[in-house]
Scaffold this motif. Structure first.
Motif, PDB file in Angstrom:
ATOM      1  N   LEU A   1      17.585 -26.166  20.082  1.00 50.33           N
ATOM      2  CA  LEU A   1      18.578 -26.166  21.147  1.00 50.33           C
ATOM      3  C   LEU A   1      19.919 -26.709  20.690  1.00 50.33           C
ATOM      4  CD1 LEU A   1      16.392 -27.441  24.130  1.00 50.33           C
ATOM      5  CD2 LEU A   1      17.112 -25.117  23.649  1.00 50.33           C
ATOM      6  N   SER A   2      19.878 -27.517  19.596  1.00 45.23           N
ATOM      7  CA  SER A   2      21.110 -28.117  19.102  1.00 45.23           C
ATOM      8  C   SER A   2      21.004 -28.327  17.608  1.00 45.23           C
ATOM      9  CB  SER A   2      21.369 -29.462  19.801  1.00 45.23           C
ATOM     10  OG  SER A   2      22.461 -30.131  19.194  1.00 45.23           O
ATOM     11  N   ASP A   3      22.120 -28.144  16.912  1.00 48.58           N
ATOM     12  CA  ASP A   3      22.160 -28.384  15.475  1.00 48.58           C
ATOM     13  C   ASP A   3      22.449 -29.838  15.162  1.00 48.58           C
ATOM     14  OD1 ASP A   3      21.661 -25.723  14.927  1.00 48.58           O
ATOM     15  OD2 ASP A   3      23.800 -25.198  14.915  1.00 48.58           O
ATOM     16  N   SER A   4      22.744 -30.632  16.186  1.00 59.18           N
ATOM     17  CA  SER A   4      23.089 -32.033  15.996  1.00 59.18           C
ATOM     18  C   SER A   4      21.840 -32.903  16.165  1.00 59.18           C
ATOM     19  CB  SER A   4      24.148 -32.454  17.019  1.00 59.18           C
ATOM     20  OG  SER A   4      24.459 -33.818  16.877  1.00 59.18           O
ATOM     21  N   PRO A   5      21.415 -33.639  15.122  1.00 58.05           N
ATOM     22  CA  PRO A   5      20.195 -34.448  15.223  1.00 58.05           C
ATOM     23  C   PRO A   5      20.359 -35.661  16.127  1.00 58.05           C
ATOM     24  CG  PRO A   5      21.268 -34.811  13.117  1.00 58.05           C
ATOM     25  CD  PRO A   5      22.021 -33.699  13.781  1.00 58.05           C
ATOM     26  N   THR A   6      19.252 -36.083  16.712  1.00 54.74           N
ATOM     27  CA  THR A   6      19.185 -37.264  17.562  1.00 54.74           C
ATOM     28  C   THR A   6      18.198 -38.235  16.938  1.00 54.74           C
ATOM     29  OG1 THR A   6      19.613 -35.921  19.526  1.00 54.74           O
ATOM     30  CG2 THR A   6      18.659 -38.100  19.887  1.00 54.74           C
ATOM     31  N   SER A   7      18.497 -39.526  17.000  1.00 54.22           N
ATOM     32  CA  SER A   7      17.595 -40.512  16.399  1.00 54.22           C
ATOM     33  C   SER A   7      16.733 -41.177  17.464  1.00 54.22           C
ATOM     34  CB  SER A   7      18.397 -41.576  15.640  1.00 54.22           C
ATOM     35  OG  SER A   7      19.208 -42.317  16.520  1.00 54.22           O
ATOM     36  N   CYS A   8      15.542 -41.600  17.052  1.00 57.84           N
ATOM     37  CA  CYS A   8      14.671 -42.361  17.955  1.00 57.84           C
ATOM     38  C   CYS A   8      13.606 -43.070  17.128  1.00 57.84           C
ATOM     39  CB  CYS A   8      14.029 -41.470  19.010  1.00 57.84           C
ATOM     40  SG  CYS A   8      12.688 -40.435  18.421  1.00 57.84           S
TER      41      CYS A   8
END
Length: 280
Positions: A1-8
């Motif tokens: 859905l997005s090329d921008s990674p999210t951290s968790c």
């Protein structure tokens, strides 16, 4: 859905082996992540109650992360935990059993027998391999499905399948490609017995005499047993050798079973034998 990674941060594993974390108090299931890790992931789906993602980068790795032995791990849907140490895999499955007994079965178990284990590679004796001629690739693919996909994985071997077939995936693909009905073989059912490895070719069109000869030669060269299944289960026919009955032995009790290659038998016979001995 997005090329921008999210951290968790990953707190646990879901029942299907995905890492579970939270982003802004919403649960996210991340394929390829392990408990205790800080990761970056890419969203693959967003739902009302939870989201899904795939691992992009491990920022802080778990001490239990290991290098998968299979080069196709992560893309192939056949395995989900090769990146987790074997001891942790067993502990994870035991925790699942305990949770199911308590939460679903309402059973209070105070003591557990130590988990039964066996070989971790080349142990799988039963499987169904998909077959498909892919026009764009100009070749036949044989293997498991890609993870979360209906496409056949492009692979030449499987580390989990018994070596009699796991080391011959590429050869099976080349065999089918030379048949006249190369685009009409839907699957191969694998049944490894004590006395041989049987392969049931599900052919949607009849094999020609040349096809049969090619199948027999492949069987001879690789010490395999070949069947064809042009219709329902009652259409299964032994191609090579002239006579063969697969057997399954429980040596500790001097018991020998005869079965059909499409019958249900345990995937891991070594573990099954140990379970039988323990139960009796």
């Amino acid at each position: 859905l997005s090329d921008s990674p999210t951290s968790c941060q990953i707190a646990s594993l879901s029942s299907d082996g995905r890492g579970v974390g939270k982003v802004e108090d919403k649960s996210v299931f991340v394929s390829g992540a392990l408990p205790g890790e800080t990761v970056e992931f890419l969203y693959t789906a967003k739902r009302r109650d939870y989201d899904e993602g795939i691992l992009h980068k491990v920022i802080s790795a778990s001490a239990d992360r290991v290098e998968p032995q299979c080069q196709y791990f992560g893309a192939c849907g056949g395995c989900v935990l090769q990146h987790y140490s074997v001891d942790k895999q067993i502990a994870f499955k035991l925790d699942q059993l305990k949770n199911n007994l308590t939460r679903i079965g309402k059973v209070d178990v105070s003591e557990y027998v130590a988990p039964i284990t066996g070989k971790i590679w080349g142990y799988r004796h039963k499987a169904r391999l998909g077959c498909r001629h892919v026009h764009k690739k100009g070749k036949v693919l044989v293997g498991f499905r890609e993870r979360q996909s209906s496409f056949i994985m492009e692979m030449d071997r499987c580390e989990v399948l018994h070596p009699s077939v796991g080391s011959r995936i590429d050869g099976l693909a080349r065999l089918i490609a030379q048949l006249s009905v190369y685009d009409k073989v839907a699957q191969i059912e694998v049944a490894v017995a004590d006395n041989g490895c049987g392969l049931v070719f599900r052919n949607l069109e009849a094999f020609t005499e040349d096809d049969i000869e090619a199948l027999i030669q492949f069987a001879k060269d690789n010490e395999l047993v070949i069947y064809q299944q042009p219709g329902g289960l009652d259409s299964i026919e032994l191609i090579y050798p002239d006579h063969y009955i697969p057997t399954y032995t429980a040596a500790a009790f001097d018991i020998r079973f005869e079965f059909s290659p499409t019958d249900f038998t345990q995937v891991n016979p070594s573990v099954n034998t140990q379970m039988l001995e323990l139960a009796i």
